[in-house]
Design a protein around this motif. Structure first.
Motif: not given
Length: 304
Positions: A188-202
Motif C-alpha cells: 500500500v503506497p504512502v501518498v506524497v502530496k507533490a508533483h515530482t517529475v515532468q513526463i515528456m511527450s512520447r
C-alpha cells in the motif's frame, strides 16, 4: 538522519535528453546519494555523454554497460547493485522537478515503516489530481487498471525489499506494467502530496501491432500472473488486465489509422470482458473505425 537514495536511469540512444535527466538529479542530490545509469546498448553519442558525467562525479555516478536487453532488465540489474535502501527510477527522456528528492525524504521520515511512496507526475495529458489510494491492495489494483490513478517513473519510490516480490518483465515495451501491478498487489503506497517529475511527450509505439503484439501481450500476461507468490485476489485480475490491454491496443491502432486492427483488438477486449463495451470512448472509436472500413470499401475501384 537524511535518507540515502539510489536513483536509477536506463538509457538507450537518448543523447538529446540524458544530460537534462542527470542534471535534474545532480541539482538536488545529497552528498550520499547514488546515481546508477544503465547504458542499454546505445549506438549514438549517449555513452560519451555518460562517461563525461561520470568523470565529473566519479563518486556519485555508477555506469553499467550492457548489450541492448530492454529497460526492464536494465532496471532489475541496477536495482541489485543499488547501495542504498531507497530506490527511485527515472526515464532518460523525463526529468525530476525541483525539490522532488526532498519530498520523498520528508515522507520517509514521516513514514519510516513504509515500503512504497507515491507522488504525482506533470504532463499535459495527465490529471493534476493527486492519487486517491486505498488501504486495500485489491482495491488499488482495480483502480489502477481502471485508470483512476497512474504510476510513472520519477513519481514513486520503493524500499529495496520490494524486489523480493516485484521485478520488471524481461521484455522491451510495457515491461513497467508488470512491476507497477505487482507493486500495488503487495504494498500500500504512502501518498506524497507533490508533483515530482515532468513526463515528456512520447509518440505511441506501433512496434507491437499485429501478431507481434499478440505474442508480446501473452508473454507479459504470463510473466505477471504466473508469479510463484501472489495474493489470493490477484489471479482474478487477469481478465481485467487483458481487456484493458486490448482496449489500449485498439486505441493505438485507431490513432495510427489501422482501423481493421483497431476493430479486432476491440472485439478481443469484449470477448475477454463484455463490460468493455460500456466504455464510451473505446466504443466511439470502434464505431468510427467501422465506418472508416465501410467507407474505404465503398470507394475501392474495381480491378480490370
Amino acid at each position: 538522519m537524511t535518507a540515502k537514495l539510489s536513483i536509477i536511469i536506463p538509457t538507450h540512444n537518448n543523447q538529446e535528453d540524458i544530460a537534462r535527466a542527470i542534471e535534474s538529479i545532480s541539482n538536488q542530490w545529497s552528498a550520499s546519494d547514488q546515481l546508477l545509469i544503465v547504458n542499454d546498448g546505445s549506438t549514438d553519442n549517449t555513452k560519451t555523454i555518460l562517461l563525461e558525467y561520470q568523470q565529473q562525479y566519479p563518486e556519485k555516478i555508477t555506469l553499467i554497460h550492457q548489450d541492448q536487453q530492454g529497460p526492464g532488465i536494465a532496471r532489475n540489474q541496477a536495482a541489485q547493485q543499488a547501495k542504498h535502501d531507497y530506490v527511485l527510477f527515472l526515464d532518460a527522456d523525463d526529468f525530476l522537478l525541483p525539490g522532488a528528492l526532498d519530498y520523498f525524504r520528508q515522507s520517509i521520515v514521516q513514514h519510516p515503516q513504509a515500503n512504497f511512496w507515491l507522488a504525482s507526475a506533470k504532463h499535459k495529458y495527465l490529471s493534476k489530481k493527486l492519487a486517491r489510494v486505498s488501504r486495500n491492495c485489491a482495491v488499488n489494483c482495480h483502480r489502477y487498471l481502471n485508470k483512476q490513478f497512474s504510476l510513472h517513473h520519477g513519481a514513486f519510490m520503493v524500499h529495496k525489499k520490494v524486489f523480493d516480490h516485484c521485478t520488471y518483465a524481461p521484455l522491451i515495451g510495457q515491461e513497467d506494467l508488470a512491476f507497477f501491478l505487482l507493486l500495488l498487489a503487495h504494498y500500500v503506497p504512502v501518498v506524497v502530496k507533490a508533483h515530482t517529475v515532468q513526463i515528456m511527450s512520447r509518440a505511441n509505439s506501433l512496434r507491437h501491432l499485429g501478431n507481434e503484439c499478440e505474442q508480446h501481450l501473452q508473454q507479459l500476461t504470463d510473466f505477471i500472473f504466473n508469479q510463484a507468490e501472489q495474493p489470493e485476489f490477484f489471479r482474478s485480475l487477469k481478465k481485467h488486465f487483458l481487456a484493458g490491454r486490448y482496449l489500449s491496443m485498439s486505441r493505438t491502432a485507431y490513432r495510427a489509422a489501422h482501423y481493421q486492427q483497431a476493430l479486432q483488438f476491440y472485439w478481443q477486449a469484449i470477448c475477454v470482458s463484455p463490460r468493455s463495451m460500456v466504455k464510451w470512448g473505446y466504443l466511439r472509436r470502434a464505431v468510427s473505425a467501422f465506418l472508416h472500413q465501410c467507407s474505404a470499401r465503398l470507394f475501392i475501384k474495381p480491378s480490370h
